[in-house]
Design a protein around this motif. Structure first.
Motif, mmCIF file in Angstrom:
data_model
loop_
_atom_site.group_PDB
_atom_site.id
_atom_site.type_symbol
_atom_site.label_atom_id
_atom_site.label_comp_id
_atom_site.label_asym_id
_atom_site.label_seq_id
_atom_site.Cartn_x
_atom_site.Cartn_y
_atom_site.Cartn_z
ATOM 1 N N VAL A 1 0.893 -1.159 0.000
ATOM 2 C CA VAL A 1 0.000 0.000 0.000
ATOM 3 C C VAL A 1 0.931 1.208 0.000
ATOM 4 N N GLU A 2 1.099 1.790 -1.187
ATOM 5 C CA GLU A 2 2.128 2.813 -1.306
ATOM 6 C C GLU A 2 1.667 4.148 -0.695
ATOM 7 N N ASP A 3 2.581 5.086 -0.729
ATOM 8 C CA ASP A 3 2.419 6.383 -0.069
ATOM 9 C C ASP A 3 1.055 7.015 -0.372
ATOM 10 N N LEU B 1 -3.249 -1.572 -8.804
ATOM 11 C CA LEU B 1 -3.991 -0.324 -8.951
ATOM 12 C C LEU B 1 -2.976 0.778 -9.211
ATOM 13 N N GLY B 2 -3.062 1.381 -10.381
ATOM 14 C CA GLY B 2 -2.100 2.415 -10.752
ATOM 15 C C GLY B 2 -2.177 3.623 -9.843
ATOM 16 N N MET B 3 -1.153 4.432 -9.947
ATOM 17 C CA MET B 3 -1.057 5.636 -9.111
ATOM 18 C C MET B 3 -2.289 6.518 -9.295
ATOM 19 N N GLY B 4 -2.851 6.981 -8.195
ATOM 20 C CA GLY B 4 -3.964 7.924 -8.268
ATOM 21 C C GLY B 4 -5.274 7.336 -8.745
ATOM 22 N N GLY C 1 -5.282 1.366 -14.644
ATOM 23 C CA GLY C 1 -4.281 2.359 -15.043
ATOM 24 C C GLY C 1 -4.222 3.556 -14.116
ATOM 25 N N GLU C 2 -3.157 4.309 -14.273
ATOM 26 C CA GLU C 2 -2.975 5.514 -13.459
ATOM 27 C C GLU C 2 -4.188 6.445 -13.633
ATOM 28 N N GLY C 3 -4.705 6.940 -12.525
ATOM 29 C CA GLY C 3 -5.772 7.940 -12.567
ATOM 30 C C GLY C 3 -7.144 7.417 -12.959
ATOM 31 N N ALA D 1 -7.718 -1.891 -17.344
ATOM 32 C CA ALA D 1 -8.789 -0.898 -17.413
ATOM 33 C C ALA D 1 -8.187 0.486 -17.208
ATOM 34 N N VAL D 2 -8.560 1.433 -18.071
ATOM 35 C CA VAL D 2 -8.013 2.782 -17.965
ATOM 36 C C VAL D 2 -9.135 3.814 -18.089
ATOM 37 N N GLY D 3 -8.860 5.010 -17.605
ATOM 38 C CA GLY D 3 -9.763 6.143 -17.811
ATOM 39 C C GLY D 3 -10.884 6.236 -16.796
ATOM 40 N N VAL E 1 -12.333 -1.232 -20.195
ATOM 41 C CA VAL E 1 -11.456 -2.398 -20.265
ATOM 42 C C VAL E 1 -10.865 -2.465 -21.670
ATOM 43 N N LEU E 2 -9.534 -2.493 -21.745
ATOM 44 C CA LEU E 2 -8.863 -2.577 -23.041
ATOM 45 C C LEU E 2 -8.987 -3.997 -23.588
ATOM 46 N N GLY E 3 -8.742 -4.139 -24.870
ATOM 47 C CA GLY E 3 -8.856 -5.457 -25.507
ATOM 48 C C GLY E 3 -7.795 -6.441 -25.086
ATOM 49 N N LYS E 4 -6.628 -5.905 -24.678
ATOM 50 C CA LYS E 4 -5.532 -6.838 -24.406
ATOM 51 C C LYS E 4 -5.632 -7.484 -23.022
ATOM 52 N N LYS E 5 -4.956 -8.632 -22.910
ATOM 53 C CA LYS E 5 -4.950 -9.390 -21.648
ATOM 54 C C LYS E 5 -3.554 -9.355 -21.029
ATOM 55 N N ALA F 1 4.608 -12.628 -19.582
ATOM 56 C CA ALA F 1 5.802 -11.760 -19.475
ATOM 57 C C ALA F 1 5.529 -10.608 -18.504
ATOM 58 N N TYR F 2 4.344 -10.044 -18.585
ATOM 59 C CA TYR F 2 3.976 -8.951 -17.688
ATOM 60 C C TYR F 2 3.932 -9.467 -16.246
ATOM 61 N N LYS F 3 3.360 -10.663 -16.083
ATOM 62 C CA LYS F 3 3.282 -11.228 -14.724
ATOM 63 C C LYS F 3 4.668 -11.445 -14.143
HETATM 64 C C1 LIG Z 1 -2.038 0.644 -17.393
HETATM 65 C C2 LIG Z 1 -0.883 -0.023 -18.115
HETATM 66 C C3 LIG Z 1 -0.908 -1.541 -17.876
HETATM 67 C C4 LIG Z 1 -1.040 0.263 -19.613
HETATM 68 O O1 LIG Z 1 0.006 -0.347 -20.280
HETATM 69 P P1 LIG Z 1 -0.104 -0.761 -21.821
HETATM 70 O O2 LIG Z 1 -1.005 -1.925 -21.965
HETATM 71 O O3 LIG Z 1 1.300 -0.900 -22.307
HETATM 72 O O4 LIG Z 1 -0.831 0.478 -22.428
HETATM 73 P P2 LIG Z 1 -0.555 1.282 -23.765
HETATM 74 O O5 LIG Z 1 0.512 2.297 -23.492
HETATM 75 O O6 LIG Z 1 -0.355 0.335 -24.907
HETATM 76 O O7 LIG Z 1 -1.938 2.010 -23.916
HETATM 77 C C5 LIG Z 1 -3.117 1.340 -24.324
HETATM 78 C C6 LIG Z 1 -4.227 2.372 -24.367
HETATM 79 O O8 LIG Z 1 -4.539 2.766 -23.030
HETATM 80 C C7 LIG Z 1 -4.341 4.164 -22.862
HETATM 81 N N1 LIG Z 1 -3.799 4.353 -21.529
HETATM 82 C C8 LIG Z 1 -2.734 3.758 -20.955
HETATM 83 N N2 LIG Z 1 -2.595 4.155 -19.684
HETATM 84 C C9 LIG Z 1 -3.607 5.035 -19.466
HETATM 85 C C10 LIG Z 1 -4.009 5.777 -18.325
HETATM 86 N N3 LIG Z 1 -3.336 5.712 -17.171
HETATM 87 N N4 LIG Z 1 -5.118 6.550 -18.442
HETATM 88 C C11 LIG Z 1 -5.804 6.643 -19.603
HETATM 89 N N5 LIG Z 1 -5.473 5.949 -20.714
HETATM 90 C C12 LIG Z 1 -4.374 5.163 -20.633
HETATM 91 C C13 LIG Z 1 -3.360 4.549 -23.975
HETATM 92 O O9 LIG Z 1 -3.478 5.908 -24.302
HETATM 93 C C14 LIG Z 1 -3.825 3.649 -25.088
HETATM 94 O O10 LIG Z 1 -5.012 4.152 -25.655
HETATM 95 P P3 LIG Z 1 -5.352 3.924 -27.218
HETATM 96 O O11 LIG Z 1 -5.419 2.430 -27.415
HETATM 97 O O12 LIG Z 1 -6.671 4.613 -27.390
HETATM 98 O O13 LIG Z 1 -4.208 4.551 -27.954
HETATM 99 C C15 LIG Z 1 0.510 0.494 -17.618
HETATM 100 O O14 LIG Z 1 0.636 1.865 -17.963
HETATM 101 C C16 LIG Z 1 0.687 0.305 -16.123
HETATM 102 O O15 LIG Z 1 1.108 -0.743 -15.660
HETATM 103 N N6 LIG Z 1 0.388 1.324 -15.340
HETATM 104 C C17 LIG Z 1 0.472 1.265 -13.878
HETATM 105 C C18 LIG Z 1 1.758 1.896 -13.377
HETATM 106 C C19 LIG Z 1 1.662 2.169 -11.893
HETATM 107 O O16 LIG Z 1 0.909 3.007 -11.462
HETATM 108 N N7 LIG Z 1 2.414 1.415 -11.096
HETATM 109 C C20 LIG Z 1 2.327 1.487 -9.663
HETATM 110 C C21 LIG Z 1 3.211 2.505 -9.069
HETATM 111 S S1 LIG Z 1 4.761 1.902 -8.607
#
Ligand SMILES: CC(C)(COP(=O)(O)OP(=O)(O)OC[C@H]1O[C@@H](n2cnc3c(N)ncnc32)[C@H](O)[C@@H]1OP(=O)(O)O)[C@@H](O)C(=O)NCCC(=O)NCCS
Length: 171
Positions: free
Chosen positions: A57-59, A96-99, A115-117, A132-134, A139-143, A147-149
């Motif tokens: 649970v970061e700062d 859970l991304g930052m913010g 994703g962040e924010g 999931a972003v925004g 939810v984005l199409g990719k899984k 490698a990410y894991k």
């Molecule tokens: C969210 C995350 C997995 C996306 O990585 P990715 O799959 O490589 O994403 P991409 O850069 O290919 O972006 C895919 C789409 O999502 C959008 N996107 C990515 N991050 C976004 C965000 N934070 N908010 C809004 N849109 C975002 C991109 O603009 C892109 O949109 P498009 O398809 O319409 O062009 C990656 O940024 C992540 O891991 N973030 C978390 C980092 C973090 O907070 N870590 C913890 C702190 S230590």
């Protein structure tokens, strides 16, 4: 500070670290190997908070629950800086991304990434292994692939190691 509230004290597992500027209050269970960073607020007053083993649970994160309800965070979960989780469930290995904000009754699946924010709105379900972003989160199409894991398993271990380093390292 780690404080009781109305007779309920936080229960914190072996090897977990709570920074002195974090607040852990009341009906909170934290597993072992967790790292609770500076300024984090875990407030278990009228609701309960449960966190599994090896989660970070970061700062400045805020975790709370509604009256007589629970926020549940699984094992090996990462809450990036300033994330907010309110009366929701976050399953094992999620990030859970930052913010980001996860609101009431929302569910973030295993290995899902928010994703962040982003704002996961009330009752929204983010499927396991999805990104999931925004706002509201889409939810984005990719899984999430292996490698990410692998990368994130290593990063998550860094925080488990930090929990062991901090008690002696912080002077
Ligand atoms: C969210 C995350 C997995 C996306 O990585 P990715 O799959 O490589 O994403 P991409 O850069 O290919 O972006 C895919 C789409 O999502 C959008 N996107 C990515 N991050 C976004 C965000 N934070 N908010 C809004 N849109 C975002 C991109 O603009 C892109 O949109 P498009 O398809 O319409 O062009 C990656 O940024 C992540 O891991 N973030 C978390 C980092 C973090 O907070 N870590 C913890 C702190 S230590």
């Amino acid at each position: 500070m780690i404080n009781s509230f109305e007779g309920k004290a936080p229960v914190i597992g072996d090897g977990s670290y709570v920074h002195p500027s974090a607040d852990v209050l009341g009906n909170v269970g934290i597993g072992s190997g967790c790292w609770i960073g500076p300024g984090a607020r875990l407030r278990g007053d009228y609701g309960r908070i449960e966190i599994g083993d090896n989660s970070s649970v970061e700062d400045n994160c805020v975790i709370h629950a509604r009256p007589d309800e629970q926020t549940t965070i699984g094992a090996w979960v990462t809450l990036g800086h300033s994330a907010i989780v309110h009366n929701a469930t976050v399953h094992d290995w999620a990030l859970l991304g930052m913010g980001s904000i996860v609101s009431d009754w929302a569910v973030v699946g295993e290995w899902a990434v928010v994703g962040e924010g982003a704002v996961v709105i009330q009752g929204q379900k983010i499927p396991a292994h999805s990104i999931a972003v925004g706002t509201p989160a889409r939810v984005l199409g990719k899984k999430i692939e292996e490698a990410y894991k692998a990368k994130w398993r290593e990063f998550k271990k860094v925080y488990v190691d930090l929990a062991a380093r901090y008690p002696a390292g912080l002077t």
